[in-house]
Design a protein around this motif. Structure first.
Motif, PDB file in Angstrom:
ATOM      1  N   LEU A  81       1.044  -1.616   0.174  1.00 43.50           N
ATOM      2  CA  LEU A  81      -0.156   0.028  -0.666  1.00 43.50           C
ATOM      3  C   LEU A  81       0.974   0.948  -0.146  1.00 43.50           C
ATOM      4  O   LEU A  81       0.520   2.384  -0.422  1.00 43.50           O
ATOM      5  N   LYS A  82       1.758   0.993   0.887  1.00 42.51           N
ATOM      6  CA  LYS A  82       2.845   2.193   0.914  1.00 42.51           C
ATOM      7  C   LYS A  82       3.429   2.645  -0.965  1.00 42.51           C
ATOM      8  O   LYS A  82       3.405   3.688  -1.086  1.00 42.51           O
ATOM      9  N   SER A  83       3.862   1.864  -1.535  1.00 40.07           N
ATOM     10  CA  SER A  83       4.327   1.760  -2.610  1.00 40.07           C
ATOM     11  C   SER A  83       3.291   1.861  -3.959  1.00 40.07           C
ATOM     12  O   SER A  83       3.543   3.225  -4.584  1.00 40.07           O
ATOM     13  N   MET A  84       2.019   1.616  -3.184  1.00 39.94           N
ATOM     14  CA  MET A  84       1.125   2.320  -4.420  1.00 39.94           C
ATOM     15  C   MET A  84       0.128   3.389  -4.492  1.00 39.94           C
ATOM     16  O   MET A  84      -0.144   4.155  -4.958  1.00 39.94           O
ATOM     17  N   GLU A  85       0.381   3.752  -2.987  1.00 42.04           N
ATOM     18  CA  GLU A  85      -0.015   5.412  -2.552  1.00 42.04           C
ATOM     19  C   GLU A  85       0.965   5.853  -3.568  1.00 42.04           C
ATOM     20  O   GLU A  85       0.855   7.357  -4.430  1.00 42.04           O
ATOM     21  N   ALA A  86       1.904   5.535  -3.192  1.00 39.19           N
ATOM     22  CA  ALA A  86       3.713   6.551  -3.779  1.00 39.19           C
ATOM     23  C   ALA A  86       3.361   6.596  -5.453  1.00 39.19           C
ATOM     24  O   ALA A  86       3.458   7.943  -6.246  1.00 39.19           O
ATOM     25  N   ALA A  87       2.534   5.865  -6.024  1.00 42.09           N
ATOM     26  CA  ALA A  87       2.090   5.759  -7.362  1.00 42.09           C
ATOM     27  C   ALA A  87       0.706   6.076  -7.620  1.00 42.09           C
ATOM     28  O   ALA A  87       0.728   6.627  -9.301  1.00 42.09           O
ATOM     29  N   GLY A  88       0.386   6.028  -6.576  1.00 40.12           N
ATOM     30  CA  GLY A  88      -1.042   7.525  -6.954  1.00 40.12           C
ATOM     31  C   GLY A  88      -1.930   5.835  -7.612  1.00 40.12           C
ATOM     32  O   GLY A  88      -3.137   6.327  -7.979  1.00 40.12           O
ATOM     33  N   LEU A  89      -1.986   4.933  -7.033  1.00 37.95           N
ATOM     34  CA  LEU A  89      -2.636   4.147  -7.074  1.00 37.95           C
ATOM     35  C   LEU A  89      -4.021   3.626  -6.254  1.00 37.95           C
ATOM     36  O   LEU A  89      -4.876   2.635  -6.448  1.00 37.95           O
ATOM     37  N   VAL A  90      -3.573   3.654  -5.322  1.00 34.72           N
ATOM     38  CA  VAL A  90      -4.758   4.189  -3.742  1.00 34.72           C
ATOM     39  C   VAL A  90      -4.777   5.292  -2.959  1.00 34.72           C
ATOM     40  O   VAL A  90      -3.316   5.372  -2.789  1.00 34.72           O
ATOM     41  N   THR A  91      -5.685   5.971  -2.580  1.00 34.63           N
ATOM     42  CA  THR A  91      -5.069   6.379  -1.445  1.00 34.63           C
ATOM     43  C   THR A  91      -5.815   5.920  -0.108  1.00 34.63           C
ATOM     44  O   THR A  91      -6.598   4.772   0.305  1.00 34.63           O
ATOM     45  N   ALA A 106      -8.500   2.297  -4.441  1.00 31.67           N
ATOM     46  CA  ALA A 106      -7.728   2.643  -5.532  1.00 31.67           C
ATOM     47  C   ALA A 106      -8.130   4.008  -6.257  1.00 31.67           C
ATOM     48  O   ALA A 106      -9.801   3.947  -5.749  1.00 31.67           O
ATOM     49  N   SER A 107      -7.938   4.928  -7.421  1.00 32.18           N
ATOM     50  CA  SER A 107      -7.991   5.885  -7.535  1.00 32.18           C
ATOM     51  C   SER A 107      -8.751   5.397  -8.855  1.00 32.18           C
ATOM     52  O   SER A 107      -8.368   4.449  -8.938  1.00 32.18           O
ATOM     53  N   ALA A 108      -8.896   6.124  -8.910  1.00 26.67           N
ATOM     54  CA  ALA A 108      -9.630   6.567 -11.022  1.00 26.67           C
ATOM     55  C   ALA A 108      -8.672   5.916 -11.858  1.00 26.67           C
ATOM     56  O   ALA A 108      -8.800   4.826 -12.750  1.00 26.67           O
ATOM     57  N   GLU A 109      -7.685   6.520 -11.655  1.00 24.28           N
ATOM     58  CA  GLU A 109      -6.430   5.848 -12.362  1.00 24.28           C
ATOM     59  C   GLU A 109      -6.131   4.449 -12.526  1.00 24.28           C
ATOM     60  O   GLU A 109      -5.697   3.968 -13.668  1.00 24.28           O
ATOM     61  N   ALA A 110      -6.319   4.066 -11.218  1.00 20.89           N
ATOM     62  CA  ALA A 110      -6.319   2.492 -11.250  1.00 20.89           C
ATOM     63  C   ALA A 110      -6.754   1.896 -11.596  1.00 20.89           C
ATOM     64  O   ALA A 110      -6.885   1.189 -12.528  1.00 20.89           O
ATOM     65  N   HIS A 111      -8.367   2.317 -11.601  1.00 20.98           N
ATOM     66  CA  HIS A 111      -9.144   1.703 -12.244  1.00 20.98           C
ATOM     67  C   HIS A 111      -8.734   2.053 -13.796  1.00 20.98           C
ATOM     68  O   HIS A 111      -9.606   0.863 -14.644  1.00 20.98           O
ATOM     69  N   ARG A 112      -8.646   2.828 -14.493  1.00 22.50           N
ATOM     70  CA  ARG A 112      -8.149   3.118 -15.733  1.00 22.50           C
ATOM     71  C   ARG A 112      -7.728   1.898 -16.762  1.00 22.50           C
ATOM     72  O   ARG A 112      -7.900   1.622 -17.162  1.00 22.50           O
ATOM     73  N   LEU A 113      -6.514   2.000 -15.226  1.00 24.35           N
ATOM     74  CA  LEU A 113      -5.633   0.873 -16.334  1.00 24.35           C
ATOM     75  C   LEU A 113      -5.976  -0.405 -15.844  1.00 24.35           C
ATOM     76  O   LEU A 113      -5.856  -0.982 -16.755  1.00 24.35           O
ATOM     77  N   LEU A 114      -6.848  -0.795 -14.510  1.00 23.55           N
ATOM     78  CA  LEU A 114      -7.349  -2.307 -14.645  1.00 23.55           C
ATOM     79  C   LEU A 114      -8.526  -2.537 -16.242  1.00 23.55           C
ATOM     80  O   LEU A 114      -8.440  -3.486 -16.878  1.00 23.55           O
ATOM     81  N   GLY A 115      -9.194  -1.589 -16.420  1.00 24.84           N
ATOM     82  CA  GLY A 115     -10.033  -1.595 -17.709  1.00 24.84           C
ATOM     83  C   GLY A 115      -9.521  -1.936 -18.760  1.00 24.84           C
ATOM     84  O   GLY A 115      -9.510  -3.179 -19.613  1.00 24.84           O
ATOM     85  N   ARG A 116      -7.957  -0.764 -18.982  1.00 26.77           N
ATOM     86  CA  ARG A 116      -7.281  -2.011 -20.083  1.00 26.77           C
ATOM     87  C   ARG A 116      -6.888  -3.009 -20.046  1.00 26.77           C
ATOM     88  O   ARG A 116      -7.010  -3.270 -21.281  1.00 26.77           O
ATOM     89  N   PHE A 117      -5.906  -3.330 -18.975  1.00 21.10           N
ATOM     90  CA  PHE A 117      -5.714  -4.173 -18.589  1.00 21.10           C
ATOM     91  C   PHE A 117      -6.249  -6.065 -18.954  1.00 21.10           C
ATOM     92  O   PHE A 117      -6.290  -6.085 -20.360  1.00 21.10           O
ATOM     93  N   ASP A 118      -7.357  -5.562 -18.442  1.00 17.76           N
ATOM     94  CA  ASP A 118      -8.648  -6.333 -18.996  1.00 17.76           C
ATOM     95  C   ASP A 118      -9.280  -6.944 -20.036  1.00 17.76           C
ATOM     96  O   ASP A 118      -9.351  -7.955 -21.189  1.00 17.76           O
ATOM     97  N   ALA A 119      -9.347  -5.611 -20.963  1.00 16.54           N
ATOM     98  CA  ALA A 119     -10.151  -5.647 -22.310  1.00 16.54           C
ATOM     99  C   ALA A 119      -8.106  -6.378 -23.030  1.00 16.54           C
ATOM    100  O   ALA A 119      -8.914  -6.837 -24.238  1.00 16.54           O
ATOM    101  N   ALA A 120      -7.405  -5.557 -22.889  1.00 18.49           N
ATOM    102  CA  ALA A 120      -6.246  -6.259 -23.358  1.00 18.49           C
ATOM    103  C   ALA A 120      -6.220  -7.631 -23.677  1.00 18.49           C
ATOM    104  O   ALA A 120      -5.426  -8.650 -24.344  1.00 18.49           O
ATOM    105  N   SER A 121      -6.249  -7.987 -22.053  1.00 22.67           N
ATOM    106  CA  SER A 121      -6.302  -9.865 -21.550  1.00 22.67           C
ATOM    107  C   SER A 121      -7.460 -10.348 -22.542  1.00 22.67           C
ATOM    108  O   SER A 121      -7.271 -11.588 -23.039  1.00 22.67           O
ATOM    109  N   ALA A 122      -8.669  -9.780 -22.303  1.00 23.91           N
ATOM    110  CA  ALA A 122      -9.901 -10.847 -22.952  1.00 23.91           C
ATOM    111  C   ALA A 122      -9.375 -10.613 -24.482  1.00 23.91           C
ATOM    112  O   ALA A 122      -9.872 -11.737 -24.932  1.00 23.91           O
ATOM    113  N   SER A 123      -9.119  -9.415 -25.199  1.00 18.71           N
ATOM    114  CA  SER A 123      -8.650  -9.161 -26.469  1.00 18.71           C
ATOM    115  C   SER A 123      -7.838 -10.281 -27.309  1.00 18.71           C
ATOM    116  O   SER A 123      -7.762 -11.298 -28.353  1.00 18.71           O
TER     117      SER A 123
END
Length: 176
Positions: A81-91, A106-123
């Protein structure tokens, strides 16, 4: 017939459990690498992705809840969590109702990245399935419910081994 076979790596109906368990992690890592490359995603460690998956949009969880749900050591979760907070992934914030409790979101950016990852994985999986024989694709489709049950069973056993009971068990005990 019992759930286990006496042959090394054997399971029910001749399932080679060693082969299955040896396949899962490399498959997951291959998909993660390919999705990252396809979407030019940052190198988010697998453990951090698991934390983010445990924090769907609109939810908060405490570090203790995350550690218990993910079967991770509390110190490990704290460091993640400490490193994720520093990276802007969680608060992390103190709960207004209970100042002793920390809420993680989880931050909005983290959800956006997960969405992109999930879409790419599914494809990527869809493209790979198209290259397989139809019988192989059908076998994978038929195996999905069993794989989900296997995942859930392993999760329950991991929690039980660490003395963590489900909410349903606690509620049932309170009613008795």
């Amino acid at each position: 017939m019992s759930a286990r076979d006496d042959t090394p790596g054997g399971g029910p109906d001749g399932l080679d459990v060693a082969r299955l368990s040896g396949l899962v992690s490399p498959l997951r890592r291959s998909l993660l690498r390919a999705a990252r490359a396809a979407e030019h995603l940052p190198e988010i460690p697998d453990a951090q992705i698991e934390v983010l998956r445990a924090l769907p949009a609109g939810t908060t969880r405490s570090p203790v809840e995350l550690a218990d749900d993910l079967s991770l050591n509390r110190t490990t979760v704290s460091n993640l969590l400490k490193s994720m907070e520093a990276a802007g992934l969680v608060t992390r914030a103190t709960d207004a109702a209970d100042r002793r409790r920390v809420e993680v979101r989880a931050s909005a950016e983290a959800h956006r990245l997960l969405g992109r990852f999930d879409a790419a994985s599914a494809s990527l999986v869809g493209e790979a399935l198209a290259d397989l024989e139809p019988a192989d694709a059908a076998a994978l489709a038929a195996a999905l419910p069993a794989l989900e049950r296997l995942r859930d069973t392993l999760h329950v056993r991991s929690r039980a081994d660490r003395g963590i009971r489900s909410t349903a068990e606690v509620v049932e005990e309170a009613r008795a």
